[in-house]
Design an enzyme around this catalytic site. Structure first.
Site, PDB file in Angstrom:
ATOM      1  N   LYS A  11      -0.628  -1.172  -2.459  1.00  0.00           N
ATOM      2  CA  LYS A  11       0.709  -0.929  -1.905  1.00  0.00           C
ATOM      3  C   LYS A  11       1.813  -1.360  -2.883  1.00  0.00           C
ATOM      4  CE  LYS A  11      -0.781  -1.246   2.900  1.00  0.00           C
ATOM      5  NZ  LYS A  11      -0.482  -1.827   4.232  1.00  0.00           N
ATOM      6  N   TYR A  51       1.485   7.442   7.984  1.00  0.00           N
ATOM      7  CA  TYR A  51       1.380   6.403   9.022  1.00  0.00           C
ATOM      8  C   TYR A  51       1.795   6.911  10.405  1.00  0.00           C
ATOM      9  CZ  TYR A  51       0.235   2.575   5.821  1.00  0.00           C
ATOM     10  OH  TYR A  51      -0.404   1.735   4.938  1.00  0.00           O
ATOM     11  N   ASN A 114       1.170  -6.395   2.610  1.00  0.00           N
ATOM     12  CA  ASN A 114      -0.182  -6.953   2.591  1.00  0.00           C
ATOM     13  C   ASN A 114      -1.087  -6.339   1.518  1.00  0.00           C
ATOM     14  OD1 ASN A 114      -0.583  -4.518   3.812  1.00  0.00           O
ATOM     15  ND2 ASN A 114      -1.619  -5.302   5.634  1.00  0.00           N
ATOM     16  N   GLU A 128      -7.341  10.865   5.010  1.00  0.00           N
ATOM     17  CA  GLU A 128      -6.474  10.154   4.070  1.00  0.00           C
ATOM     18  C   GLU A 128      -6.800  10.524   2.615  1.00  0.00           C
ATOM     19  OE1 GLU A 128      -6.766   6.010   5.191  1.00  0.00           O
ATOM     20  OE2 GLU A 128      -5.745   6.383   7.100  1.00  0.00           O
TER      21      GLU A 128
HETATM   22  P1  CMP Z   1      -2.414  -1.022   6.915  1.00  0.00           P
HETATM   23  O1  CMP Z   1      -3.829  -1.459   6.901  1.00  0.00           O
HETATM   24  O2  CMP Z   1      -1.939  -0.164   5.813  1.00  0.00           O
HETATM   25  O3  CMP Z   1      -2.078  -0.289   8.303  1.00  0.00           O
HETATM   26  C1  CMP Z   1      -0.817  -0.297   8.913  1.00  0.00           C
HETATM   27  C2  CMP Z   1       0.152  -1.220   8.243  1.00  0.00           C
HETATM   28  O4  CMP Z   1       1.245  -1.614   9.044  1.00  0.00           O
HETATM   29  C3  CMP Z   1      -0.545  -2.540   7.928  1.00  0.00           C
HETATM   30  O5  CMP Z   1      -1.474  -2.360   6.924  1.00  0.00           O
HETATM   31  C4  CMP Z   1       0.645  -3.423   7.615  1.00  0.00           C
HETATM   32  O6  CMP Z   1       1.188  -3.168   6.316  1.00  0.00           O
HETATM   33  C5  CMP Z   1       1.632  -2.916   8.660  1.00  0.00           C
HETATM   34  N1  CMP Z   1       1.610  -3.747   9.861  1.00  0.00           N
HETATM   35  C6  CMP Z   1       0.641  -3.859  10.771  1.00  0.00           C
HETATM   36  N2  CMP Z   1       0.989  -4.700  11.752  1.00  0.00           N
HETATM   37  C7  CMP Z   1       2.222  -5.132  11.457  1.00  0.00           C
HETATM   38  C8  CMP Z   1       3.128  -6.014  12.085  1.00  0.00           C
HETATM   39  N3  CMP Z   1       2.831  -6.621  13.234  1.00  0.00           N
HETATM   40  N4  CMP Z   1       4.309  -6.210  11.494  1.00  0.00           N
HETATM   41  C9  CMP Z   1       4.619  -5.586  10.343  1.00  0.00           C
HETATM   42  N5  CMP Z   1       3.795  -4.722   9.694  1.00  0.00           N
HETATM   43  C10 CMP Z   1       2.614  -4.508  10.252  1.00  0.00           C
END
Ligand code: CMP
Length: 142
Positions: A11, A51, A114, A128
């Site tokens: 990311k 998303y 993350n 994807e």
């Molecule tokens: P990812 O595995 O890419 O899938 C969805 C993404 O949304 C996740 O990683 C995080 O980057 C984001 N995400 C999921 N939960 C939260 C949350 N509670 N607050 C902010 N971002 C979130």
């Protein structure tokens, strides 16, 4: 190839901090093989579509802003039982809850920023992978 590949994204937080090489080396060290890779800066429309499953979530707008804040690096990775193997390797969504030695524990900043995405099912891995790559761009096992 079904069941043996998954889609990951380094990311914008991790790519921008120069951590892509370390993350790829970490995953290769665990037996993942890169079948396709590219660097791109997603548009709002592209990140919103990628998303779309999270459209009703309160963090959707912020997530799309984050994912369009800079370049990222999608990759198709191969390993036996790839979806489960990669999800185990990256750890919990929130790095504070991720197990020691996981990508998010090592490289992520926060629950949103993350470091890495991983497909959550074989069906989504296919969706994807074809979101980012033409079939002809994905290396086939020889
Ligand atoms: P990812 O595995 O890419 O899938 C969805 C993404 O949304 C996740 O990683 C995080 O980057 C984001 N995400 C999921 N939960 C939260 C949350 N509670 N607050 C902010 N971002 C979130």
């Amino acid at each position: 190839m079904a069941g043996n590949y998954t889609l990951t994204i380094v990311k914008p937080d991790a790519f921008g901090a120069g951590k892509a090489g370390k993350i790829i080396a970490h995953l290769e060290g665990q037996g993942f093989k890169v079948l396709a890779a590219r660097v791109l800066h997603m548009s709002q429309a592209e990140a919103g579509e990628f998303y779309a499953v999270h459209k009703e979530r309160p963090f959707y707008g912020s997530l799309v802003s984050f994912m369009t804040s800079g370049p990222c690096m999608p990759m198709v990775l191969e390993k036996a039982d790839a979806v489960a193997a990669l999800r185990a390797a990256i750890g919990a969504t929130d790095p504070a809850e991720a197990a020691d030695g996981t990508v998010r524990k090592l490289f992520a900043e926060s629950k949103e920023r993350n470091a890495i995405h991983a497909s959550d099912s074989d069906e989504n891995a296919q969706r994807e992978a074809t979101f980012f790559f033409a079939t002809t761009e994905i290396l086939r096992a020889r």
